[in-house]
Design a protein around this motif. Structure first.
Motif, short mmCIF file in Angstrom:
data_model
loop_
_atom_site.label_atom_id
_atom_site.label_comp_id
_atom_site.label_asym_id
_atom_site.label_seq_id
_atom_site.Cartn_x
_atom_site.Cartn_y
_atom_site.Cartn_z
N ASN A 27 26.17 88.41 7.36
CA ASN A 27 26.77 89.72 7.33
C ASN A 27 28.25 89.88 7.92
N THR A 67 30.98 90.16 6.55
CA THR A 67 31.89 91.29 6.29
C THR A 67 31.65 92.58 6.72
N GLN A 88 34.55 86.14 0.97
CA GLN A 88 33.21 87.15 0.93
C GLN A 88 33.80 88.65 0.66
N CYS A 89 34.68 88.82 1.19
CA CYS A 89 35.34 90.22 1.19
C CYS A 89 35.69 90.39 -0.41
N THR A 143 34.84 88.76 -2.88
CA THR A 143 33.50 88.58 -3.82
C THR A 143 32.98 89.85 -3.75
N LYS A 144 32.47 90.48 -2.58
CA LYS A 144 31.94 91.64 -2.59
C LYS A 144 32.63 92.73 -3.15
N ALA A 145 33.94 92.83 -2.84
CA ALA A 145 34.77 94.03 -3.75
C ALA A 145 34.67 93.99 -5.29
N ARG A 173 32.44 92.87 -6.89
CA ARG A 173 31.24 93.24 -7.49
C ARG A 173 30.89 94.58 -7.29
N ILE A 174 31.82 95.17 -6.40
CA ILE A 174 31.45 96.85 -6.17
C ILE A 174 32.31 97.40 -7.17
N HIS A 178 27.49 101.88 -7.98
CA HIS A 178 27.70 101.56 -6.44
C HIS A 178 28.30 102.91 -5.58
N PHE A 186 36.19 96.18 6.41
CA PHE A 186 35.95 95.42 5.11
C PHE A 186 36.76 96.13 4.18
N ALA A 210 39.14 94.09 1.81
CA ALA A 210 38.75 93.74 0.45
C ALA A 210 40.01 94.22 -0.69
#
Length: 221
Positions: free
Chosen positions: A125, A127, A166-167, A169-171, A173-174, A180, A209, A213
């Protein structure tokens, strides 16, 4: 979650009552002994006194920190307790890594053991908490990586780089998922090439985050 505004706890208590009624209607048993109350108050005013929460006639214990899905959330929104817990757990597993080294196992095996049992702890976790953690907390975690580097004779992880990656990648995806809940927080400027920066009112959340991001996405563009 419920909001206490202007020292008025009504909306907050109503939310708790709704949860209690919802459990009863769906034949769910709410274990009050395992239920905790955590109040986050970011104001700099004098300490306020809130009435205790009662569910089914039992008073809910009020705590200053709570472990939720592996993350220690504190009432002051600091991450020192969480990072200290991660560092302690990771250092304990360094002992097993040293034992494997003493058995003269190859560096590749030691590296795999490190990634699976130690690095996975430090990255959990990331991020959520890394952006707001203090310099001292980050250094404590990075020292664990340096210790593993000396044991395995391989390069250790860079938490800052992993956090950025990871920020991003997560951003992404969102951004690609319009369903989302946080998709609306990533809006493009009129040019359609760069994302808007987020403005936050609480100083300690300025490095969380979402701003990171957005910077990562703009750098990627």
């Amino acid at each position: 979650m419920g909001l206490i505004s202007d020292n008025n706890e009504r909306a907050y208590l109503e939310e708790i009552k709704y949860l209690e009624n919802c459990c009863q209607e769906n034949n769910l048993l709410l274990n009050v002994r395992k239920t905790k109350e955590l109040i986050v108050d970011c104001s700099k005013k004098q300490e306020r006194h809130y009435q205790p929460v009662r569910i089914s006639g039992t008073t809910v214990e009020r705590v200053d920190s709570f472990r939720y899905l592996g993350v220690h959330i504190s009432q002051d929104l600091s991450w020192s307790r969480h990072t200290n817990s991660l560092a302690k757990k990771a250092r304990q597993r360094l002992y097993h890594l040293r034992c494997l080294r003493d058995f003269r196992l190859p560096s590749k095996v030691l590296r795999n053991f490190y990634i699976c049992t130690i690095e996975s702890i430090l990255m959990g976790n990331i991020t959520v908490w890394f952006g707001n953690s203090t310099k001292q907390d980050r250094q404590a975690l990075q020292r664990v990586g340096h210790s593993a580097e000396r044991i395995t004779h391989t390069e250790s992880l860079d938490l800052q780089s992993i956090y950025y990656k990871q920020c991003q990648t997560k951003a992404r995806r969102i951004v690609k998922d319009p369903t989302h809940p946080n998709n609306r927080l990533f809006s493009l400027l009129r040019s359609g090439k760069r994302f808007c920066s987020l403005m936050t009112k609480i100083e300690r959340l300025k490095r969380n985050f979402f701003p990171q991001a957005i910077r990562s996405l703009n750098q990627g563009n």
